[in-house]
Scaffold this motif. Structure first.
Motif, PDB file in Angstrom:
ATOM      1  N   SER A 184       0.835  -1.201   0.000  1.00 54.96           N
ATOM      2  CA  SER A 184       0.000   0.000   0.000  1.00 54.96           C
ATOM      3  C   SER A 184       0.871   1.253   0.000  1.00 54.96           C
ATOM      4  CB  SER A 184      -0.907   0.003   1.229  1.00 54.96           C
ATOM      5  OG  SER A 184      -0.163   0.344   2.393  1.00 54.96           O
ATOM      6  N   PRO A 185       0.294   2.420  -0.341  1.00 52.18           N
ATOM      7  CA  PRO A 185       1.067   3.668  -0.268  1.00 52.18           C
ATOM      8  C   PRO A 185       1.628   3.945   1.129  1.00 52.18           C
ATOM      9  CG  PRO A 185      -0.913   4.002  -1.554  1.00 52.18           C
ATOM     10  CD  PRO A 185      -1.031   2.634  -0.961  1.00 52.18           C
ATOM     11  N   ALA A 186       0.957   3.437   2.149  1.00 50.90           N
ATOM     12  CA  ALA A 186       1.441   3.630   3.521  1.00 50.90           C
ATOM     13  C   ALA A 186       2.552   2.649   3.884  1.00 50.90           C
ATOM     14  CB  ALA A 186       0.286   3.492   4.507  1.00 50.90           C
ATOM     15  N   GLY A 187       2.895   1.750   2.953  1.00 49.03           N
ATOM     16  CA  GLY A 187       3.995   0.831   3.207  1.00 49.03           C
ATOM     17  C   GLY A 187       3.598  -0.456   3.888  1.00 49.03           C
ATOM     18  N   LEU A 188       2.325  -0.823   3.800  1.00 45.44           N
ATOM     19  CA  LEU A 188       1.859  -2.065   4.403  1.00 45.44           C
ATOM     20  C   LEU A 188       1.668  -3.142   3.337  1.00 45.44           C
ATOM     21  CD1 LEU A 188      -0.803  -0.768   6.973  1.00 45.44           C
ATOM     22  CD2 LEU A 188       1.570  -1.460   7.413  1.00 45.44           C
ATOM     23  N   ARG A 201       6.584 -15.435  11.795  1.00 47.43           N
ATOM     24  CA  ARG A 201       7.429 -14.557  12.594  1.00 47.43           C
ATOM     25  C   ARG A 201       7.633 -15.213  13.948  1.00 47.43           C
ATOM     26  NH1 ARG A 201      10.222 -10.425  10.521  1.00 47.43           N
ATOM     27  NH2 ARG A 201       9.985  -9.309  12.493  1.00 47.43           N
ATOM     28  N   GLY A 202       8.745 -15.914  14.090  1.00 48.18           N
ATOM     29  CA  GLY A 202       9.063 -16.555  15.357  1.00 48.18           C
ATOM     30  C   GLY A 202       8.080 -17.640  15.754  1.00 48.18           C
ATOM     31  N   ALA A 237      -0.775  -5.760  11.012  1.00 49.44           N
ATOM     32  CA  ALA A 237      -0.273  -4.757  10.074  1.00 49.44           C
ATOM     33  C   ALA A 237       1.175  -5.116   9.754  1.00 49.44           C
ATOM     34  CB  ALA A 237      -0.365  -3.364  10.683  1.00 49.44           C
ATOM     35  N   LEU A 238       1.430  -5.573   8.541  1.00 46.94           N
ATOM     36  CA  LEU A 238       2.745  -6.078   8.166  1.00 46.94           C
ATOM     37  C   LEU A 238       3.418  -5.144   7.178  1.00 46.94           C
ATOM     38  CD1 LEU A 238       1.822  -9.850   7.607  1.00 46.94           C
ATOM     39  CD2 LEU A 238       2.909  -8.825   9.626  1.00 46.94           C
ATOM     40  N   GLU A 239       4.706  -4.908   7.400  1.00 52.71           N
ATOM     41  CA  GLU A 239       5.517  -4.092   6.504  1.00 52.71           C
ATOM     42  C   GLU A 239       6.470  -5.002   5.720  1.00 52.71           C
ATOM     43  OE1 GLU A 239       7.452  -1.247   8.992  1.00 52.71           O
ATOM     44  OE2 GLU A 239       5.570  -0.192   9.491  1.00 52.71           O
ATOM     45  N   ASP A 242       8.798  -7.162   7.603  1.00 52.79           N
ATOM     46  CA  ASP A 242       8.224  -8.339   8.254  1.00 52.79           C
ATOM     47  C   ASP A 242       8.282  -9.557   7.347  1.00 52.79           C
ATOM     48  OD1 ASP A 242       7.372  -7.154  10.763  1.00 52.79           O
ATOM     49  OD2 ASP A 242       5.884  -6.068   9.576  1.00 52.79           O
ATOM     50  N   LEU A 243       8.270  -9.320   6.056  1.00 53.66           N
ATOM     51  CA  LEU A 243       8.378 -10.414   5.099  1.00 53.66           C
ATOM     52  C   LEU A 243       9.836 -10.767   4.834  1.00 53.66           C
ATOM     53  CD1 LEU A 243       7.312 -12.389   2.975  1.00 53.66           C
ATOM     54  CD2 LEU A 243       7.074 -10.457   1.389  1.00 53.66           C
ATOM     55  N   THR A 244      10.658  -9.785   4.560  1.00 52.80           N
ATOM     56  CA  THR A 244      12.040 -10.083   4.171  1.00 52.80           C
ATOM     57  C   THR A 244      12.865 -10.650   5.323  1.00 52.80           C
ATOM     58  OG1 THR A 244      12.663  -7.768   4.592  1.00 52.80           O
ATOM     59  CG2 THR A 244      12.052  -8.368   2.334  1.00 52.80           C
ATOM     60  N   SER A 245      12.449 -10.395   6.562  1.00 59.47           N
ATOM     61  CA  SER A 245      13.174 -10.951   7.713  1.00 59.47           C
ATOM     62  C   SER A 245      12.404 -12.087   8.380  1.00 59.47           C
ATOM     63  CB  SER A 245      13.451  -9.845   8.739  1.00 59.47           C
ATOM     64  OG  SER A 245      12.239  -9.331   9.267  1.00 59.47           O
ATOM     65  N   ALA A 246      11.393 -12.604   7.713  1.00 66.21           N
ATOM     66  CA  ALA A 246      10.559 -13.657   8.294  1.00 66.21           C
ATOM     67  C   ALA A 246      11.300 -14.987   8.341  1.00 66.21           C
ATOM     68  CB  ALA A 246       9.270 -13.811   7.488  1.00 66.21           C
TER      69      ALA A 246
END
Length: 284
Positions: A184-188, A201-202, A237-239, A242-246
């Motif tokens: 999204s434009p907000a970076g989500l 995530r963990g 709410a994932l940025e 959150d994906l690249t370091s998952a």
């Protein structure tokens, strides 16, 4: 490989090469209609089944309501699916996609067009379950909560207007990727053109909040059955970080079911320790 089969809502099988849609049908000239798609295959008992059948019919009805289309003939679509499954050669094509289609009908007025089409699940979708997919992150013009507040953008509808989704997939392929995750434009993080994102995530499974996102039936399936398998699934709410370091990630969809994400914009992603558990829950 089996040829596609076409069924009308009276349960009759018709020649897929024969026209059943008028040239001025609004589903053709304006993409004004809805569809849904689900997987058909033999169950554990060997009997053919349509996966999450009722949930897909429910979503078709919701999509039609959002577009202010007539209420779909649920019993008719049931007859069509039954006829397709009965006629399908599951020995030749063990897995197939059934698409339920409803358009507004002719431009000058008239009855809506409705039918069900069954075709073999693509070889690439089957292969991606095993080898996974490389993805690229692409921007989408609206934030999820903004879309949810704009009914004219048809949030939550699975409409026939899929050109942007398919253009995103083509863009990915042209640049050496298998699939896309929208941002999204907000970076989500949002969703894929035809899939839902889940990240590890963990040891906790997280998926983007569904504001302005098409509700995923495969995700519903996972969230319903995950607790019994000892898995925890939640919206968040994932940025992109959150994906690249998952610890791992997957794309979920009704046909492909589950494909692990192997890399994001060329950056390798590990295979989650929960991969086998997810596969069992989703019947991959």
């Amino acid at each position: 490989m089996s040829a596609p089969l076409l069924a009308l809502l009276d349960g009759s099988i018709v020649d897929v090469t024969q026209p059943i849609v008028r040239a001025d049908d609004l589903g053709v000239v304006r993409g004004d209609g809805v569809f849904d798609a689900t997987l058909a295959r033999r169950g554990a008992d060997g009997v053919p089944e349509v996966r999450d059948r009722e949930a897909h019919l429910d979503r078709l009805e919701r999509s039609a309501q959002i577009l202010q289309l007539p209420v779909p003939d649920r019993a008719g679509f049931e007859r069509a699916m039954d006829a397709l499954v009965a006629a399908w050669d599951f020995d030749a094509a063990p897995e197939a996609i059934i698409r339920l289609v409803l358009t507004r009908g002719p431009e000058g007025g008239g009855d809506p067009t409705a039918f069900a089409l069954m075709a073999p699940l693509g070889a690439s979708a089957i292969a991606e379950r095993d080898r996974g997919v490389s993805v690229t992150l692409l921007g989408r013009g609206h934030d999820g909560d903004e879309v949810a507040a704009m009914p004219w953008l048809l949030p939550g509808a699975k409409s026939l207007s899929y050109s942007i989704n398919m253009a995103a997939k083509r863009h990915a392929a042209q640049h050496g990727f298998d699939d896309v995750v929208f941002v999204s434009p907000a970076g989500l993080l949002l969703e894929g053109p035809t899939s839902t994102l889940v990240v590890d995530r963990g040891g906790r499974l997280l998926t983007p909040r569904q504001d302005g996102i098409l509700a995923s039936i495969t995700l519903d399936h996972l969230m319903r059955d995950a607790p019994a398998a000892g898995l925890d699934v939640a919206f968040a709410a994932l940025e992109p970080e959150d994906l690249t370091s998952a610890d791992g990630a997957w794309l979920l969809s009704s046909g492909r079911l589950l494909a692990r994400v192997t890399s994001v914009d060329g950056r390798p992603l590990p295979t989650s320790p929960l991969d086998a558990a997810l596969r069992r829950v989703l019947g991959v």
